[in-house]
Design a protein around this motif. Sequence first.
Motif, PDB file in Angstrom:
ATOM      1  N   ALA A  55      -8.649  10.492   4.038  1.00 47.42           N
ATOM      2  CA  ALA A  55      -8.577   9.083   4.432  1.00 47.42           C
ATOM      3  C   ALA A  55      -9.433   8.205   3.524  1.00 47.42           C
ATOM      4  O   ALA A  55      -9.104   7.043   3.281  1.00 47.42           O
ATOM      5  CB  ALA A  55      -9.012   8.923   5.884  1.00 47.42           C
ATOM      6  N   LYS A  72       0.877  -1.181   0.000  1.00 53.07           N
ATOM      7  CA  LYS A  72       0.000   0.000   0.000  1.00 53.07           C
ATOM      8  C   LYS A  72       0.910   1.225   0.000  1.00 53.07           C
ATOM      9  O   LYS A  72       1.677   1.426   0.942  1.00 53.07           O
ATOM     10  CB  LYS A  72      -0.908   0.003   1.234  1.00 53.07           C
ATOM     11  CG  LYS A  72      -1.943  -1.111   1.226  1.00 53.07           C
ATOM     12  CD  LYS A  72      -2.822  -1.116   2.460  1.00 53.07           C
ATOM     13  CE  LYS A  72      -2.099  -1.678   3.674  1.00 53.07           C
ATOM     14  NZ  LYS A  72      -2.981  -1.818   4.868  1.00 53.07           N
ATOM     15  N   GLU A  94       0.180  10.384  10.360  1.00 48.89           N
ATOM     16  CA  GLU A  94       1.102   9.710   9.446  1.00 48.89           C
ATOM     17  C   GLU A  94       1.772   8.507  10.095  1.00 48.89           C
ATOM     18  O   GLU A  94       2.062   7.516   9.418  1.00 48.89           O
ATOM     19  CB  GLU A  94       2.123  10.716   8.920  1.00 48.89           C
ATOM     20  CG  GLU A  94       1.461  11.756   8.013  1.00 48.89           C
ATOM     21  CD  GLU A  94       2.415  12.821   7.495  1.00 48.89           C
ATOM     22  OE1 GLU A  94       3.605  12.807   7.893  1.00 48.89           O
ATOM     23  OE2 GLU A  94       1.985  13.669   6.697  1.00 48.89           O
ATOM     24  N   LYS A  95       1.990   8.556  11.394  1.00 54.24           N
ATOM     25  CA  LYS A  95       2.511   7.374  12.096  1.00 54.24           C
ATOM     26  C   LYS A  95       1.473   6.251  12.083  1.00 54.24           C
ATOM     27  O   LYS A  95       1.823   5.070  11.963  1.00 54.24           O
ATOM     28  CB  LYS A  95       2.887   7.741  13.524  1.00 54.24           C
ATOM     29  CG  LYS A  95       4.135   8.611  13.632  1.00 54.24           C
ATOM     30  CD  LYS A  95       4.385   9.035  15.064  1.00 54.24           C
ATOM     31  CE  LYS A  95       5.575   9.982  15.167  1.00 54.24           C
ATOM     32  NZ  LYS A  95       5.787  10.478  16.546  1.00 54.24           N
ATOM     33  N   MET A  96       0.190   6.625  12.214  1.00 52.54           N
ATOM     34  CA  MET A  96      -0.877   5.623  12.131  1.00 52.54           C
ATOM     35  C   MET A  96      -0.880   4.961  10.752  1.00 52.54           C
ATOM     36  O   MET A  96      -1.043   3.739  10.632  1.00 52.54           O
ATOM     37  CB  MET A  96      -2.239   6.274  12.392  1.00 52.54           C
ATOM     38  CG  MET A  96      -2.497   6.660  13.844  1.00 52.54           C
ATOM     39  SD  MET A  96      -3.976   7.678  14.008  1.00 52.54           S
ATOM     40  CE  MET A  96      -5.207   6.616  13.277  1.00 52.54           C
ATOM     41  N   LEU A  97      -0.699   5.762   9.708  1.00 51.63           N
ATOM     42  CA  LEU A  97      -0.648   5.202   8.362  1.00 51.63           C
ATOM     43  C   LEU A  97       0.507   4.212   8.242  1.00 51.63           C
ATOM     44  O   LEU A  97       0.350   3.116   7.681  1.00 51.63           O
ATOM     45  CB  LEU A  97      -0.488   6.315   7.329  1.00 51.63           C
ATOM     46  CG  LEU A  97      -1.610   7.345   7.216  1.00 51.63           C
ATOM     47  CD1 LEU A  97      -1.321   8.324   6.076  1.00 51.63           C
ATOM     48  CD2 LEU A  97      -2.952   6.685   7.014  1.00 51.63           C
ATOM     49  N   ARG A 157       1.967   2.506  10.630  1.00 50.36           N
ATOM     50  CA  ARG A 157       1.693   1.290  11.412  1.00 50.36           C
ATOM     51  C   ARG A 157       0.688   0.392  10.710  1.00 50.36           C
ATOM     52  O   ARG A 157       0.701  -0.825  10.894  1.00 50.36           O
ATOM     53  CB  ARG A 157       1.188   1.663  12.817  1.00 50.36           C
ATOM     54  CG  ARG A 157       2.239   2.251  13.728  1.00 50.36           C
ATOM     55  CD  ARG A 157       1.791   2.218  15.180  1.00 50.36           C
ATOM     56  NE  ARG A 157       0.581   2.991  15.409  1.00 50.36           N
ATOM     57  CZ  ARG A 157       0.554   4.294  15.719  1.00 50.36           C
ATOM     58  NH1 ARG A 157       1.686   4.980  15.814  1.00 50.36           N
ATOM     59  NH2 ARG A 157      -0.591   4.907  15.937  1.00 50.36           N
ATOM     60  N   SER A 158      -0.187   1.002   9.901  1.00 48.95           N
ATOM     61  CA  SER A 158      -1.198   0.200   9.199  1.00 48.95           C
ATOM     62  C   SER A 158      -0.635  -0.468   7.955  1.00 48.95           C
ATOM     63  O   SER A 158      -1.352  -1.195   7.264  1.00 48.95           O
ATOM     64  CB  SER A 158      -2.390   1.082   8.811  1.00 48.95           C
ATOM     65  OG  SER A 158      -2.057   1.913   7.718  1.00 48.95           O
ATOM     66  N   GLY A 159       0.646  -0.199   7.649  1.00 47.60           N
ATOM     67  CA  GLY A 159       1.275  -0.837   6.501  1.00 47.60           C
ATOM     68  C   GLY A 159       1.330   0.031   5.256  1.00 47.60           C
ATOM     69  O   GLY A 159       1.735  -0.444   4.186  1.00 47.60           O
ATOM     70  N   ILE A 160       0.943   1.298   5.379  1.00 41.77           N
ATOM     71  CA  ILE A 160       0.997   2.210   4.233  1.00 41.77           C
ATOM     72  C   ILE A 160       2.375   2.863   4.174  1.00 41.77           C
ATOM     73  O   ILE A 160       2.860   3.400   5.168  1.00 41.77           O
ATOM     74  CB  ILE A 160      -0.096   3.293   4.340  1.00 41.77           C
ATOM     75  CG1 ILE A 160      -1.473   2.666   4.155  1.00 41.77           C
ATOM     76  CG2 ILE A 160       0.131   4.393   3.295  1.00 41.77           C
ATOM     77  CD1 ILE A 160      -2.626   3.634   4.323  1.00 41.77           C
ATOM     78  N   GLU A 212       9.102   8.396  10.107  1.00 43.07           N
ATOM     79  CA  GLU A 212       8.137   7.519   9.434  1.00 43.07           C
ATOM     80  C   GLU A 212       7.715   8.061   8.065  1.00 43.07           C
ATOM     81  O   GLU A 212       7.287   7.290   7.192  1.00 43.07           O
ATOM     82  CB  GLU A 212       6.884   7.350  10.306  1.00 43.07           C
ATOM     83  CG  GLU A 212       7.124   6.597  11.597  1.00 43.07           C
ATOM     84  CD  GLU A 212       7.660   7.503  12.713  1.00 43.07           C
ATOM     85  OE1 GLU A 212       7.788   7.012  13.847  1.00 43.07           O
ATOM     86  OE2 GLU A 212       7.925   8.708  12.458  1.00 43.07           O
TER      87      GLU A 212
END
Length: 309
Positions: free
Chosen positions: A134, A83, A179-182, A184-187, A247
Amino acid sequence: MTLPELPDDHDLIRRIQRDLADGYDEEFEMELEDRSIDDLAAGGTRVPDEAEKEYRRRYFRELFRLQGELVKLQDWVQHTRQKVVVLFEGRDAAGKGGVIKRITQRLNPRVCRVVALPAPNDRERTQWYFQRYAAHLPAAGEIVLFDRSWYNRAGVERVMGFCSEDDVEEFFRSVPEFEKMLARSGIRLIKYWFSITDEEQELRFLGRIHDPLKQWKLSPMDLESRRRWEDYTKVKEEMLERTHIPEAPWWVVQAVDKKKARLNCIHHLLGQFDYHEVERPEIVLPERVRHEDYLRQPVPASMIVPEVF
């Protein structure tokens, strides 16, 4: 029933070559967008010198080579279900659209798509700021290119007074976490800033003003941004400083030379992935099934597009 005469091998090869050349002609047609003030002043009749011709030949050789690598990257992303999100930011006329076109030109739009959102409507202005962005994030096996992004808040919205300073501060607090969440989600998130000089932007705006094919690109907002060059510089510097995170770091593309900027950006983008060519099964074109009772019905003349050319 008489079967249609099939072309001989020589004719078939010639037609295939012509079809391939038509595909590459698309790039030459796009080069119309790069006409300079000098070209326009000469009515499109200026003859390039040998150095310029060689420069263009080298550019096209490298561009087509890099686009071949982009196809391999696309296949790898799809095969490995990656992704990928790539953001393109920069001043008006910095060349973001040009590089996006060259990236997507040979790719499958079902794998690699472009997101260029208009100004938010009344409903979207009441949503969580990142919500409308999103909705366009990739699923597995997709690449999404944002032609401007959530960084509008730190740039045009801030300079033009479309948001408060409290809104901006909240953005700067939220965007690193978003952006850190993205990540961590593999993006995989890659951010580019296209940098041009004051003089180069003025030249490109003048080119748009005097070129009927480009005038649509100039909006009142673009003209106002020209007046507020220094304001944009200040907010850009703060944006890069406060949102450059491990990140999702920023990468600055020197974009005064459009062609070099495209090649450098694509080369750098490819270098961000440890991709490899995905092995494909050999493709064999099957024989067309023919039936003696098949009769192709003629198309009514009233439905035919006139062959003016």
